[in-house]
Design a protein around this motif. Structure first.
Motif, PDB file in Angstrom:
ATOM      1  N   ARG B  56     -14.239  24.338  17.378  1.00 57.80           N
ATOM      2  CA  ARG B  56     -14.150  25.069  18.457  1.00 57.80           C
ATOM      3  C   ARG B  56     -15.336  25.431  19.148  1.00 57.80           C
ATOM      4  NH1 ARG B  56      -8.868  24.013  17.417  1.00 57.80           N
ATOM      5  NH2 ARG B  56      -7.695  25.936  16.805  1.00 57.80           N
ATOM      6  N   GLY B  57     -16.566  24.477  18.513  1.00 57.18           N
ATOM      7  CA  GLY B  57     -17.834  24.993  19.315  1.00 57.18           C
ATOM      8  C   GLY B  57     -18.058  24.106  20.614  1.00 57.18           C
ATOM      9  N   GLY B  58     -17.281  23.261  20.895  1.00 59.41           N
ATOM     10  CA  GLY B  58     -17.259  22.157  22.154  1.00 59.41           C
ATOM     11  C   GLY B  58     -16.910  20.866  21.854  1.00 59.41           C
ATOM     12  N   VAL B  65     -12.332  16.495   8.547  1.00 58.66           N
ATOM     13  CA  VAL B  65     -12.788  15.383   8.395  1.00 58.66           C
ATOM     14  C   VAL B  65     -14.454  15.200   8.326  1.00 58.66           C
ATOM     15  CG1 VAL B  65     -13.166  13.081   9.807  1.00 58.66           C
ATOM     16  CG2 VAL B  65     -10.971  14.427   9.806  1.00 58.66           C
ATOM     17  N   LYS B  66     -15.043  16.252   8.990  1.00 55.40           N
ATOM     18  CA  LYS B  66     -16.468  16.349   9.117  1.00 55.40           C
ATOM     19  C   LYS B  66     -17.051  16.774   7.718  1.00 55.40           C
ATOM     20  CE  LYS B  66     -18.611  19.387  11.818  1.00 55.40           C
ATOM     21  NZ  LYS B  66     -19.022  19.659  12.972  1.00 55.40           N
ATOM     22  N   TRP B  67     -16.364  17.686   7.228  1.00 53.43           N
ATOM     23  CA  TRP B  67     -16.504  18.003   5.645  1.00 53.43           C
ATOM     24  C   TRP B  67     -16.441  16.692   4.698  1.00 53.43           C
ATOM     25  CZ3 TRP B  67     -13.262  22.943   4.976  1.00 53.43           C
ATOM     26  CH2 TRP B  67     -13.438  23.943   5.839  1.00 53.43           C
ATOM     27  N   VAL B  81     -23.918  28.196  10.059  1.00 57.19           N
ATOM     28  CA  VAL B  81     -22.778  28.632  11.238  1.00 57.19           C
ATOM     29  C   VAL B  81     -23.467  28.914  12.466  1.00 57.19           C
ATOM     30  CG1 VAL B  81     -21.263  30.820  11.142  1.00 57.19           C
ATOM     31  CG2 VAL B  81     -22.009  30.028   8.796  1.00 57.19           C
ATOM     32  N   ASN B  82     -22.896  28.197  13.354  1.00 58.53           N
ATOM     33  CA  ASN B  82     -23.268  28.096  14.758  1.00 58.53           C
ATOM     34  C   ASN B  82     -22.672  29.547  15.487  1.00 58.53           C
ATOM     35  OD1 ASN B  82     -24.279  27.624  17.295  1.00 58.53           O
ATOM     36  ND2 ASN B  82     -23.690  25.247  17.158  1.00 58.53           N
ATOM     37  N   ALA B  83     -23.625  30.399  15.583  1.00 54.40           N
ATOM     38  CA  ALA B  83     -23.367  31.684  16.536  1.00 54.40           C
ATOM     39  C   ALA B  83     -24.366  31.862  17.534  1.00 54.40           C
ATOM     40  CB  ALA B  83     -23.356  32.800  15.306  1.00 54.40           C
ATOM     41  N   ASN B 209     -20.821  24.250  11.388  1.00 55.04           N
ATOM     42  CA  ASN B 209     -19.576  24.916  12.044  1.00 55.04           C
ATOM     43  C   ASN B 209     -19.571  25.873  12.931  1.00 55.04           C
ATOM     44  OD1 ASN B 209     -17.374  23.667   9.494  1.00 55.04           O
ATOM     45  ND2 ASN B 209     -17.410  23.094  11.671  1.00 55.04           N
ATOM     46  N   ASN B 210     -18.876  26.066  13.985  1.00 59.92           N
ATOM     47  CA  ASN B 210     -18.848  27.369  14.890  1.00 59.92           C
ATOM     48  C   ASN B 210     -18.125  28.387  14.231  1.00 59.92           C
ATOM     49  OD1 ASN B 210     -16.754  28.343  17.059  1.00 59.92           O
ATOM     50  ND2 ASN B 210     -18.566  28.183  18.040  1.00 59.92           N
ATOM     51  N   ILE B 211     -18.405  29.604  14.841  1.00 59.05           N
ATOM     52  CA  ILE B 211     -17.798  30.867  14.122  1.00 59.05           C
ATOM     53  C   ILE B 211     -16.421  30.859  14.438  1.00 59.05           C
ATOM     54  CG2 ILE B 211     -17.585  33.394  15.076  1.00 59.05           C
ATOM     55  CD1 ILE B 211     -20.034  33.054  13.547  1.00 59.05           C
ATOM     56  N   GLU B 212     -15.857  30.524  15.556  1.00 66.29           N
ATOM     57  CA  GLU B 212     -14.538  30.669  15.852  1.00 66.29           C
ATOM     58  C   GLU B 212     -13.619  29.293  14.964  1.00 66.29           C
ATOM     59  OE1 GLU B 212     -13.199  29.907  19.882  1.00 66.29           O
ATOM     60  OE2 GLU B 212     -11.019  29.570  19.292  1.00 66.29           O
ATOM     61  N   THR B 213     -14.223  28.287  14.821  1.00 71.00           N
ATOM     62  CA  THR B 213     -13.730  27.269  13.748  1.00 71.00           C
ATOM     63  C   THR B 213     -13.475  27.994  12.387  1.00 71.00           C
ATOM     64  OG1 THR B 213     -14.899  25.524  15.215  1.00 71.00           O
ATOM     65  CG2 THR B 213     -13.966  24.872  12.904  1.00 71.00           C
ATOM     66  N   LEU B 214     -14.597  28.585  11.962  1.00 69.81           N
ATOM     67  CA  LEU B 214     -14.448  29.180  10.501  1.00 69.81           C
ATOM     68  C   LEU B 214     -13.559  30.306  10.691  1.00 69.81           C
ATOM     69  CD1 LEU B 214     -18.474  29.235   9.936  1.00 69.81           C
ATOM     70  CD2 LEU B 214     -16.652  27.703   9.303  1.00 69.81           C
TER      71      LEU B 214
HETATM   72  C1  LIG Z   1     -26.548  21.371  24.420  1.00 78.94           C
HETATM   73  C2  LIG Z   1     -25.674  21.846  23.432  1.00 78.94           C
HETATM   74  C3  LIG Z   1     -25.405  22.930  23.038  1.00 78.94           C
HETATM   75  C4  LIG Z   1     -24.514  23.369  22.247  1.00 78.94           C
HETATM   76  N1  LIG Z   1     -24.445  24.755  22.054  1.00 78.94           N
HETATM   77  C5  LIG Z   1     -23.292  25.202  21.040  1.00 78.94           C
HETATM   78  C6  LIG Z   1     -23.243  26.631  20.556  1.00 78.94           C
HETATM   79  O1  LIG Z   1     -23.918  27.613  21.329  1.00 78.94           O
HETATM   80  N2  LIG Z   1     -22.449  26.883  19.844  1.00 78.94           N
HETATM   81  C7  LIG Z   1     -21.694  25.967  19.212  1.00 78.94           C
HETATM   82  O2  LIG Z   1     -20.961  26.423  18.082  1.00 78.94           O
HETATM   83  N3  LIG Z   1     -21.761  24.526  19.522  1.00 78.94           N
HETATM   84  C8  LIG Z   1     -22.716  24.241  20.410  1.00 78.94           C
HETATM   85  N4  LIG Z   1     -22.612  22.902  20.615  1.00 78.94           N
HETATM   86  C9  LIG Z   1     -22.161  21.902  19.619  1.00 78.94           C
HETATM   87  C10 LIG Z   1     -22.776  21.571  18.405  1.00 78.94           C
HETATM   88  O3  LIG Z   1     -23.672  20.454  18.281  1.00 78.94           O
HETATM   89  C11 LIG Z   1     -21.625  21.260  17.147  1.00 78.94           C
HETATM   90  O4  LIG Z   1     -20.801  20.335  17.861  1.00 78.94           O
HETATM   91  C12 LIG Z   1     -20.834  22.488  16.895  1.00 78.94           C
HETATM   92  O5  LIG Z   1     -21.342  23.676  16.429  1.00 78.94           O
HETATM   93  C13 LIG Z   1     -20.233  22.176  15.779  1.00 78.94           C
HETATM   94  O6  LIG Z   1     -19.149  23.074  15.080  1.00 78.94           O
HETATM   95  P1  LIG Z   1     -17.317  22.871  15.160  1.00 78.94           P
HETATM   96  O7  LIG Z   1     -17.149  21.451  15.085  1.00 78.94           O
HETATM   97  O8  LIG Z   1     -17.033  23.871  14.529  1.00 78.94           O
HETATM   98  O9  LIG Z   1     -17.195  23.189  16.828  1.00 78.94           O
HETATM   99  C14 LIG Z   1     -23.683  22.651  21.461  1.00 78.94           C
HETATM  100  C15 LIG Z   1     -23.928  21.332  21.887  1.00 78.94           C
HETATM  101  C16 LIG Z   1     -24.827  20.745  22.585  1.00 78.94           C
HETATM  102  C17 LIG Z   1     -24.905  19.222  22.894  1.00 78.94           C
END
Ligand SMILES: Cc1cc2nc3c(=O)[nH]c(=O)nc-3n(C[C@H](O)[C@H](O)[C@H](O)COP(=O)(O)O)c2cc1C
Ligand code: SF4
Ligand code: FES
Lengths: 200, 436
Positions: B56-58, B65-67, B81-83, B209-214
Motif C-alpha cells: 500500500r506504500g505506492g 512475494v517480496k518476503w 516499517v515505512n511510516a 513494508n508500509n504501515i497500511e500493508t502491515l
Molecule cells: C520518492 C519515493 C518516496 C516514497 N515514499 C514512501 C512513503 O512515504 N511511505 C511508503 O510506505 N512508501 C514510500 N515509497 C515506496 C517505498 O519505496 C516502498 O516501495 C514501500 O515502502 C514498500 O512497502 P509496501 O510494499 O508495503 O508498499 C516511496 C518511494 C519513492 C520512490
C-alpha cells in the motif's frame, strides 16, 4: 530536503568553546547503541536529543556527537545538512512550521504564511528579535484533511485562518501537546531544556 | 456499497481505541495468537502470497512475494516499517497510527514472524509528533503484555521494535533511502540490485513494508486469504484506505474496496460529500501527486491497481486524492508540484537534480506570468529525459515528478496557453526575481 542546504544562516563556529553536551546527554545517546548494529546508526536519534536539549546543533556539538559515536565530524555534518529539521545556529523557543504543499496552498496556506510573516515581522528561516519564534515552511505534513495546517513545535494546528494568527501566536500554550508519553523507551535526557546545562 | 464491512478503520471512533485493552476486547491480537501458535513462518508467507496483498506504500508489489525473496539460509533479518508518509496529500498511515496503533503493531509482529526478523525499525517522519507518542506508548504496552520482546506469547519468537524518527526529507520514504537514513547517513537511495531482501539495512536481508500493508495482516491471518480475495477484485484485493482532500465538504480518510471510483470518493455520501462552496471539479490528483492528474471528465476512473494506467497515470500510488476546484489557476498547481520535487530530490543523479529544478524554474516562469508557449514543450522535453523509466535515475522520485507535470501540460494545455496568451507584456520583467 536534500541536496540544497537550507536554514542556513551563518552556522555557529564554536570549535574552541567548552563542551556543550552534558554527561546526561552523552549517556542518553549511548543508550541508543543497543538498538543498532553500528554506532553511526544512532546519529539521527543523537541529533534529535541534542537539538531538543540545546535548541540547535552547533559545530561544537557536532564534533562531540562524532566523538561519542566514534565517527568523523564530517560524517555528522554530512548527514545533518541533508535534513531540514536540524538547525546549526540558534533558533527561537518555538518553531512554526507552515505547510506549503498543494492541499494547504489550495485552501489558503499561503495567506496564512503571509499573515504570520506580517504579524511577526520575520521571513522564512528567521527568528523574531525576542527569540520567541522561528518560522519555516515544510512540505506536506500529512494533515491535509485539516488544511491549511501548521506545527508550533510538536503541536499541529488545523484549519488555520489568517485572521486567527494574532490570537494563536499570543497563546503561550500553543505548543503544548498534552498527552501520555512513553516512560520506558523515550524518557527525555535528564537535563534542563533551556540550553543552560553545559557541563562535562 | 451499503454492505461494506469496515475492517482497517473498525476501531476509529471507539473510545480508548489506542489502548491495548480496548483493542483486545474488540478481537485484537487474535491474528498474532494464531500465527505464532498455530502456524509456521512459511505458512504465514504462503497465506499472504495467496491473498495477493499488494503493498500500500505506492508501488503495489505483493508483500508475500517480496518476503519470498529473502535468502533461505539467512541468519539475521531486519524489518523496516515505512511510516514516512510524505507524499502529498497522503495521511492514511497517520490515521491508522493515531486511532489504532495496536493494529499496526500486530501487523508488525506477524510480518516479523513470517520473515523471521529479530528487529523491526519503525521509520517515522519527524513531523509526526503526536503519532510518535501514541505509537511509542502502544509499543510499551505491547512489551508489557509479552507481545514484544523475548519469547512472545511463549512461542519462542523474539522481536524488538524501535521507532526511528526521520528529520524532514521526502525521499527517505523510498525504501533504500530509508535504510541509509537509519544507518545515520544522508537519505540517498541505493542502486538496486542488490535489493534489500538480499542486502539491506546493515547489509542484512531486509524487508520494507508500509504501515497500511502491515495493518492488513492480522485480518488475513485471522480470516484467511479467501476472505481477503472476496473484497474488491483478484488483482486489487482487500480493504483499502483512500484519502480525499481539497475543496470538498468532508475531507478525510475512508475505507472501501478498490472497486470505488474517484468520483464516488469525491461525491459519495459516505466519502467526500461533494465540492464545498459552489466550486466544481477542475482536476484531481488521485494517487498522491506523483501519479499524475485527471480532468473533470475522467473522474469515473476506478481506484484500483490497473485502471489508472488507462488515464495516463503512473499507478494507484497512495490512493490519496486532492481535488482542484474550477477557480484555481493550474499554473499555480504546476508550480507548487514542480517545486516539491525539485526541493526533495536527493541530488545524486544529475538528471533528477537538474531536471526537477529546470521544471521548477520553467513552471515558476509560467506561473509568474512570463511564460512562453514553447515552455510547455520544454517541460515535456525535460520530463522525458529523467526518471527511472527511461533508465536515467537511481530511484523513482523523478518519475513521480514528471507524471504530474506532464499530466498538467498535456491535459490542461489549452488553459495554460490561454493564460500565456493573456499575459501582460510586462510579465517578463518578473522572471529574474522568480528564478532566485
Ligand atoms: C520518492 C519515493 C518516496 C516514497 N515514499 C514512501 C512513503 O512515504 N511511505 C511508503 O510506505 N512508501 C514510500 N515509497 C515506496 C517505498 O519505496 C516502498 O516501495 C514501500 O515502502 C514498500 O512497502 P509496501 O510494499 O508495503 O508498499 C516511496 C518511494 C519513492 C520512490
Ligand atoms: S532519482 Fe533523484 S531522488 Fe532518486 S536517487 Fe537519483 S537524485 Fe536522488
Ligand atoms: S498539503 Fe499541507 S498537510 Fe498535506
Amino acid at each position: 530536503m536534500a541536496w540544497k542546504t537550507i536554514d542556513r544562516n551563518e552556522p555557529a563556529f564554536d570549535a574552541d568553546a567548552p563542551n556543550v553536551l552534558s554527561d546526561a546527554v552523552r549517556e542518553k545517546i549511548r543508550s541508543f547503541f543497543p538498538r543498532y548494529e553500528t554506532k553511526q546508526a544512532a546519529l539521527l536519534p543523537a541529533l534529535h536529543v541534542v537539538q531538543e536539549t540545546l535548541g540547535h546543533v552547533s559545530f561544537k556539538a557536532m564534533t562531540e556527537v562524532a566523538e561519542v559515536l566514534e565517527i568523523h565530524p564530517s560524517q555528522v555534518f554530512d548527514t545533518l545538512s541533508f535534513y531540514t529539521h536540524f538547525w546549526t545556529h540558534p533558533k527561537g523557543k518555538k518553531t512554526i512550521t507552515v505547510c506549503r504543499s498543494i492541499t494547504c496552498e489550495l485552501l489558503g496556506g499561503r495567506e496564512v504564511l503571509d499573515a504570520i510573516k506580517k504579524h511577526l515581522g520575520v521571513g522564512e528561516h528567521e527568528t523574531t528579535a525576542d527569540g520567541e519564534y522561528s518560522l519555516v515552511t515544510e512540505e506536506c505534513l500529512a494533515g491535509c484533511d485539516h488544511s491549511p495546517c501548521m506545527l508550533i513545535n510538536e503541536k499541529l494546528h488545523k484549519r488555520v485562518q489568517p485572521a486567527d494568527i494574532p490570537k494563536l501566536l499570543a497563546d503561550t500554550d500553543n505548543d503544548k501537546l498534552d498527552m501520555p508519553r512513553s516512560t520506558l523507551f523515550d524518557a527525555p535526557a535528564d537535563v534542563a531544556s533551556d540550553g543552560a546545562s553545559v557541563t562535562s | 456499497m451499503p454492505d461494506y464491512e469496515t475492517v482497517l478503520l473498525r476501531n476509529v471512533g471507539v473510545e480508548g481505541s489506542r489502548t491495548i485493552d480496548v483493542y483486545r476486547s474488540r478481537g485484537g491480537y487474535r491474528g498474532v495468537e494464531k500465527a505464532l501458535k498455530q502456524m509456521a513462518d512459511d505458512e504465514v508467507v504462503e497465506e499472504v502470497k495467496r491473498a495477493n496483498l499488494r503493498g500500500r506504500g505506492g508501488a503495489g508489489f505483493p508483500a508475500g512475494v517480496k518476503w519470498g525473496f529473502l535468502p533461505k539460509d539467512r541468519e539475521r533479518t531486519l524489518l523496516c516499517v515505512n511510516a514516512d508518509e510524505s507524499e502529498p496529500p497522503t495521511f492514511c498511515n497517520r490515521v491508522l497510527m493515531e486511532h489504532d496503533p495496536h493494529q499496526v503493531i500486530e501487523g508488525i509482529i506477524i510480518a516479523g514472524f513470517a520473515t523471521r526478523a529479530q528487529v523491526a525499525y519503525v521509520y517515522m517522519r519527524v513531523e509526526f509528533h503526536e503519532q510518535f507518542h501514541i505509537m511509542q506508548v502502544a509499543i510499551d504496552e505491547a512489551y508489557a503484555a509479552g507481545l514484544l520482546g523475548k519469547n512472545i506469547l511463549g512461542s519462542g519468537y523474539d522481536l524488538e521494535v524501535y521507532v526511528h524518527r526521520g528529520a524532514g526529507a521526502y525521499v527517505c520514504g523510498e525504501e533504500t533511502a530509508l535504510i541509509e537514513s537509519i544507518e545515520g547517513k544522508r537519505g540517498c537511495p541505493r542502486i538496486k540490485p542488490p535489493f534489500p531482501a538480499i542486502e539491506g539495512l546493515f547489509r542484512r536481508p531486509t524487508v520494507v513494508n508500509n504501515i497500511e500493508t502491515l495493518a492488513n495482516l492480522p485480518h488475513i491471518i485471522e480470516r484467511g486469504a479467501d476472505w481477503f480475495l472476496g473484497i474488491g477484485t483478484a488483482n486489487s484485493a482487500g480493504p483499502k484506505l483512500f484519502c480525499v482532500c481539497g475543496p470538498v465538504n468532508r475531507p478525510g480518510c475512508y475505507e472501501a474496496p478498490m472497486t470505488i471510483t474517484c468520483e464516488e470518493l469525491i461525491m459519495g455520501d459516505r466519502f467526500g460529500q461533494g465540492m464545498s462552496g459552489n466550486a466544481s471539479v477542475q482536476a484531481v490528483f488521485p494517487g498522491g501527486t506523483s501519479m499524475g492528474v485527471l480532468k473533470a471528465d475522467e473522474v469515473h476512473m476506478k481506484m484500483d491497481f490497473d485502471d489508472p494506467r488507462n488515464f495516463g497515470l503512473l499507478g494507484l500510488g497512495t490512493a490519496a486524492a486532492v481535488v482542484v476546484g474550477d477557480k484555481t489557476d493550474m499554473r499555480d498547481v504546476l508550480r507548487n508540484m514542480a517545486r516539491f520535487y525539485a526541493l526533495e530530490s536527493c541530488g545524486q543523479c544529475t538528471q533528477c537534480r537538474e531536471g526537477t529544478n529546470w521544471m521548477y524554474r520553467i513552471a515558476s516562469r509560467i506561473a509568474s506570468g512570463a511564460g512562453r508557449i514553447e515552455d510547455l514543450d520544454l517541460l515535456e522535453e525535460v520530463a522525458g529525459r529523467m526518471g527511472m523509466m527511461p533508465g536515467l535515475s537511481i530511484c523513482g522520485l523523478p518519475d513521480g515528478a514528471t507524471f504530474p507535470v506532464r499530466g498538467i501540460v498535456r491535459k490542461f494545455r489549452s488553459e495554460l496557453e490561454e493564460h500565456i496568451r493573456g499575459q501582460e507584456p510586462a510579465g517578463a520583467e518578473r522572471v529574474l526575481s522568480v528564478l532566485n
